[in-house]
Design a protein around this motif. Structure first.
Motif, PDB file in Angstrom:
ATOM      1  N   LEU A 170      20.978  16.567 -28.079  1.00  0.00           N
ATOM      2  CA  LEU A 170      20.686  15.631 -26.988  1.00  0.00           C
ATOM      3  C   LEU A 170      21.041  16.188 -25.607  1.00  0.00           C
ATOM      4  O   LEU A 170      20.895  15.476 -24.602  1.00  0.00           O
ATOM      5  CB  LEU A 170      21.448  14.314 -27.216  1.00  0.00           C
ATOM      6  CG  LEU A 170      21.012  13.511 -28.443  1.00  0.00           C
ATOM      7  CD1 LEU A 170      21.895  12.289 -28.622  1.00  0.00           C
ATOM      8  CD2 LEU A 170      19.537  13.088 -28.316  1.00  0.00           C
ATOM      9  N   TYR A 171      21.456  17.433 -25.565  1.00  0.00           N
ATOM     10  CA  TYR A 171      21.885  18.022 -24.287  1.00  0.00           C
ATOM     11  C   TYR A 171      20.815  17.916 -23.206  1.00  0.00           C
ATOM     12  O   TYR A 171      21.088  17.466 -22.082  1.00  0.00           O
ATOM     13  CB  TYR A 171      22.280  19.486 -24.490  1.00  0.00           C
ATOM     14  CG  TYR A 171      22.480  20.239 -23.195  1.00  0.00           C
ATOM     15  CD1 TYR A 171      23.654  20.092 -22.454  1.00  0.00           C
ATOM     16  CD2 TYR A 171      21.483  21.085 -22.696  1.00  0.00           C
ATOM     17  CE1 TYR A 171      23.826  20.758 -21.252  1.00  0.00           C
ATOM     18  CE2 TYR A 171      21.654  21.752 -21.500  1.00  0.00           C
ATOM     19  CZ  TYR A 171      22.824  21.591 -20.782  1.00  0.00           C
ATOM     20  OH  TYR A 171      22.993  22.247 -19.593  1.00  0.00           O
ATOM     21  N   GLU A 172      19.595  18.305 -23.534  1.00  0.00           N
ATOM     22  CA  GLU A 172      18.541  18.298 -22.519  1.00  0.00           C
ATOM     23  C   GLU A 172      18.238  16.880 -22.035  1.00  0.00           C
ATOM     24  O   GLU A 172      17.947  16.665 -20.852  1.00  0.00           O
ATOM     25  CB  GLU A 172      17.270  18.960 -23.063  1.00  0.00           C
ATOM     26  CG  GLU A 172      17.386  20.466 -23.271  1.00  0.00           C
ATOM     27  CD  GLU A 172      17.593  21.226 -21.968  1.00  0.00           C
ATOM     28  OE1 GLU A 172      17.230  20.702 -20.892  1.00  0.00           O
ATOM     29  OE2 GLU A 172      18.137  22.356 -22.025  1.00  0.00           O
ATOM     30  N   GLU A 173      18.304  15.904 -22.936  1.00  0.00           N
ATOM     31  CA  GLU A 173      18.070  14.521 -22.531  1.00  0.00           C
ATOM     32  C   GLU A 173      19.182  14.007 -21.617  1.00  0.00           C
ATOM     33  O   GLU A 173      18.921  13.339 -20.617  1.00  0.00           O
ATOM     34  CB  GLU A 173      17.935  13.628 -23.766  1.00  0.00           C
ATOM     35  CG  GLU A 173      16.588  13.716 -24.459  1.00  0.00           C
ATOM     36  CD  GLU A 173      15.461  13.282 -23.528  1.00  0.00           C
ATOM     37  OE1 GLU A 173      15.374  12.077 -23.222  1.00  0.00           O
ATOM     38  OE2 GLU A 173      14.682  14.154 -23.103  1.00  0.00           O
ATOM     39  N   VAL A 174      20.431  14.303 -21.969  1.00  0.00           N
ATOM     40  CA  VAL A 174      21.539  13.900 -21.104  1.00  0.00           C
ATOM     41  C   VAL A 174      21.409  14.579 -19.748  1.00  0.00           C
ATOM     42  O   VAL A 174      21.605  13.949 -18.692  1.00  0.00           O
ATOM     43  CB  VAL A 174      22.898  14.241 -21.756  1.00  0.00           C
ATOM     44  CG1 VAL A 174      24.042  13.958 -20.782  1.00  0.00           C
ATOM     45  CG2 VAL A 174      23.088  13.447 -23.043  1.00  0.00           C
ATOM     46  N   LYS A 175      21.051  15.846 -19.757  1.00  0.00           N
ATOM     47  CA  LYS A 175      20.855  16.585 -18.503  1.00  0.00           C
ATOM     48  C   LYS A 175      19.791  15.915 -17.642  1.00  0.00           C
ATOM     49  O   LYS A 175      20.000  15.669 -16.443  1.00  0.00           O
ATOM     50  CB  LYS A 175      20.463  18.022 -18.828  1.00  0.00           C
ATOM     51  CG  LYS A 175      20.196  18.888 -17.607  1.00  0.00           C
ATOM     52  CD  LYS A 175      19.816  20.306 -18.039  1.00  0.00           C
ATOM     53  CE  LYS A 175      19.503  21.181 -16.837  1.00  0.00           C
ATOM     54  NZ  LYS A 175      19.125  22.565 -17.254  1.00  0.00           N
ATOM     55  N   ARG A 176      18.650  15.587 -18.247  1.00  0.00           N
ATOM     56  CA  ARG A 176      17.548  14.966 -17.500  1.00  0.00           C
ATOM     57  C   ARG A 176      17.922  13.580 -16.985  1.00  0.00           C
ATOM     58  O   ARG A 176      17.719  13.268 -15.793  1.00  0.00           O
ATOM     59  CB  ARG A 176      16.317  14.873 -18.412  1.00  0.00           C
ATOM     60  CG  ARG A 176      15.112  14.205 -17.772  1.00  0.00           C
ATOM     61  CD  ARG A 176      13.935  14.176 -18.731  1.00  0.00           C
ATOM     62  NE  ARG A 176      14.133  13.265 -19.846  1.00  0.00           N
ATOM     63  CZ  ARG A 176      13.869  11.952 -19.789  1.00  0.00           C
ATOM     64  NH1 ARG A 176      13.426  11.398 -18.660  1.00  0.00           N
ATOM     65  NH2 ARG A 176      14.046  11.190 -20.859  1.00  0.00           N
ATOM     66  N   LEU A 177      18.490  12.763 -17.863  1.00  0.00           N
ATOM     67  CA  LEU A 177      18.769  11.378 -17.493  1.00  0.00           C
ATOM     68  C   LEU A 177      19.946  11.244 -16.544  1.00  0.00           C
ATOM     69  O   LEU A 177      20.096  10.205 -15.881  1.00  0.00           O
ATOM     70  CB  LEU A 177      19.030  10.551 -18.764  1.00  0.00           C
ATOM     71  CG  LEU A 177      17.829  10.392 -19.707  1.00  0.00           C
ATOM     72  CD1 LEU A 177      18.263   9.771 -21.025  1.00  0.00           C
ATOM     73  CD2 LEU A 177      16.725   9.566 -19.049  1.00  0.00           C
ATOM     74  N   SER A 178      20.787  12.256 -16.472  1.00  0.00           N
ATOM     75  CA  SER A 178      21.952  12.176 -15.578  1.00  0.00           C
ATOM     76  C   SER A 178      21.649  12.653 -14.179  1.00  0.00           C
ATOM     77  O   SER A 178      22.560  12.786 -13.358  1.00  0.00           O
ATOM     78  CB  SER A 178      23.102  13.006 -16.156  1.00  0.00           C
ATOM     79  OG  SER A 178      22.777  14.392 -16.165  1.00  0.00           O
ATOM     80  N   ARG A 179      20.379  12.882 -13.880  1.00  0.00           N
ATOM     81  CA  ARG A 179      20.017  13.391 -12.558  1.00  0.00           C
ATOM     82  C   ARG A 179      19.131  12.455 -11.757  1.00  0.00           C
ATOM     83  O   ARG A 179      18.850  12.729 -10.589  1.00  0.00           O
ATOM     84  CB  ARG A 179      19.300  14.755 -12.705  1.00  0.00           C
ATOM     85  CG  ARG A 179      20.233  15.841 -13.210  1.00  0.00           C
ATOM     86  CD  ARG A 179      19.547  17.172 -13.331  1.00  0.00           C
ATOM     87  NE  ARG A 179      20.496  18.235 -13.648  1.00  0.00           N
ATOM     88  CZ  ARG A 179      20.185  19.518 -13.774  1.00  0.00           C
ATOM     89  NH1 ARG A 179      18.930  19.904 -13.600  1.00  0.00           N
ATOM     90  NH2 ARG A 179      21.098  20.412 -14.073  1.00  0.00           N
ATOM     91  N   ASP A 180      18.677  11.346 -12.392  1.00  0.00           N
ATOM     92  CA  ASP A 180      17.748  10.494 -11.639  1.00  0.00           C
ATOM     93  C   ASP A 180      18.423   9.314 -10.960  1.00  0.00           C
ATOM     94  O   ASP A 180      17.777   8.567 -10.218  1.00  0.00           O
ATOM     95  CB  ASP A 180      16.605  10.022 -12.541  1.00  0.00           C
ATOM     96  CG  ASP A 180      17.052   9.112 -13.683  1.00  0.00           C
ATOM     97  OD1 ASP A 180      18.202   8.645 -13.651  1.00  0.00           O
ATOM     98  OD2 ASP A 180      16.251   8.882 -14.618  1.00  0.00           O
ATOM     99  N   GLY A 181      19.725   9.099 -11.215  1.00  0.00           N
ATOM    100  CA  GLY A 181      20.476   8.093 -10.468  1.00  0.00           C
ATOM    101  C   GLY A 181      20.382   6.681 -10.995  1.00  0.00           C
ATOM    102  O   GLY A 181      21.044   5.780 -10.480  1.00  0.00           O
ATOM    103  N   ARG A 182      19.559   6.440 -12.042  1.00  0.00           N
ATOM    104  CA  ARG A 182      19.462   5.073 -12.579  1.00  0.00           C
ATOM    105  C   ARG A 182      20.764   4.634 -13.227  1.00  0.00           C
ATOM    106  O   ARG A 182      21.160   3.467 -13.145  1.00  0.00           O
ATOM    107  CB  ARG A 182      18.347   5.001 -13.625  1.00  0.00           C
ATOM    108  CG  ARG A 182      16.962   4.843 -13.074  1.00  0.00           C
ATOM    109  CD  ARG A 182      15.982   4.625 -14.215  1.00  0.00           C
ATOM    110  NE  ARG A 182      15.955   5.747 -15.141  1.00  0.00           N
ATOM    111  CZ  ARG A 182      15.519   5.669 -16.393  1.00  0.00           C
ATOM    112  NH1 ARG A 182      15.114   4.517 -16.892  1.00  0.00           N
ATOM    113  NH2 ARG A 182      15.519   6.740 -17.173  1.00  0.00           N
TER     114      ARG A 182
END
Length: 341
Positions: A170-182
């Motif tokens: 899940l690393y890539e998903e956490v990386k992606r989702l932790s950058r959009d500010g939602r």
């Protein structure tokens, strides 16, 4: 004369589990001491003392209490097991090793399992008390479930076992989702997590993601709105807050969890959890009541009452404990004591 209670550990986690019990013992005017056969003694603070084997035998405790699955048979006192966590899909029967007089179970689910074994084997007593570790936490979360934060805060936690951990998946998903500010993220890993995996997640830190170094994960539970995990006993502790958990390929999935098996399902599962659907929230409550229905923060006192009741009833079970020659020999070697039992 004050009663003496020995608190026994083989790992540092014994401190967090048994310190609430120590507070309850001292509140009754009685005394505690510690014995470690592994790490932990170096973390004792002022007012906490560690004894040698000879000192333990002279001190003559009425009970030896541990969250582990063994303790020295040659120590005086009733041998009491309080457990070191909730079932994370692993069979509980592994703990029946013939060292204990009294098992203090956390809730109806474990009480039924251990009660059946007690009826069959006859060499230990089972009393449901709740888990001492949770006493301060239960007092802290008393009251209604708070609304979801704005923005929501997510705890990502993973176990260290390579076959159970979803951290790399899940690393890539956490990386992606932790950058959009939602959403804001707090990441916390088991201390034995692969250092390379830990380093990768630490490198993700930004204004929306923090890597927590807390030794006691309970400290984080009140700061977040939900948890993401895999197969870890910590998720059962988190469910006691009444908040949702998303898991990846959990070993014991059930209606209390939103369990997924593909990284593409991670984001929609989080969105569902944050919406707190009624059927999920009811399943969480049902599960929590089965593993730990006590919300008063007085499980430590119930453990002490159970010890008193066992002693008052004669301090014996209907059958003798098994000889356990090999396990006792290994424990003597580990501690370095070859004196009388």
């Amino acid at each position: 004369m004050p009663k003496h209670y020995l608190l026994y550990g083989s790992e540092r986690y014994a401190l967090a589990i048994l310190r609430p019990l120590q507070a309850a013992i001292r509140a009754r005017g009685d005394e505690t001491a510690w014995f470690f056969d592994g790490p932990g003694a170096e973390d004792l603070v002022e007012g906490e003392r560690s004894l040698s084997v000879k000192e333990v035998r002279r001190w003559n405790p009425i009970a030896v209490i541990t969250p582990g699955n063994h303790l020295p048979h040659f120590f005086p006192g009733v041998k009491v097991e309080t457990f070191h966590g909730f079932n994370a899909g692993k069979p509980r029967h592994v703990y029946i090793r013939g060292f204990f007089d009294l098992y203090c179970t956390t809730g109806p689910k474990d009480t039924a399992q251990f009660g059946a074994l007690s009826d069959k084997l006859g060499h230990f007593t089972v009393t449901e008390t709740g888990w001492p570790k949770l006493d301060p936490f239960m007092k802290e979360i008393a009251g209604p479930l708070p609304p979801v934060s704005k923005p929501p805060v997510i705890l990502y936690h993973s176990t260290f076992s390579p076959s159970w951990s979803a951290a790399e998946t899940l690393y890539e998903e956490v990386k992606r989702l932790s950058r959009d500010g939602r959403w804001h993220w707090i990441v916390s890993f088991h201390p034995k997590m692969n250092p390379e995996t830990t380093a990768k997640f630490k490198a993700l830190q930004n204004e929306y993601l923090t890597f927590a170094e807390n030794d006691n994960i309970l400290d984080l539970f009140t700061q977040v709105d939900m948890m993401c995990s895999d197969t870890s006993s910590a998720l059962s502790e988190f469910l006691l807050t009444g908040k949702p958990v998303v898991t990846f390929k959990n070993r014991a999935p059930g209606p209390q969890l939103i369990d997924i098996d593909d990284p593409s399902q991670f984001e929609p599962a989080i969105e569902r959890a944050l919406s707190r659907p009624p059927e999920l929230m009811q399943a969480i409550k049902t599960f929590s009541d089965a593993i730990h229905p006590y919300r008063d923060g007085h499980s430590s006192e119930r453990v002490l009452d159970a010890i008193d009741a066992f002693i008052a009833a004669g301090g014996r079970n209907r059958k003798s404990k098994p000889l356990n020659f090999w396990r006792k020999l290994k424990l003597r070697r580990r501690i370095g004591y070859w004196g009388p039992a």
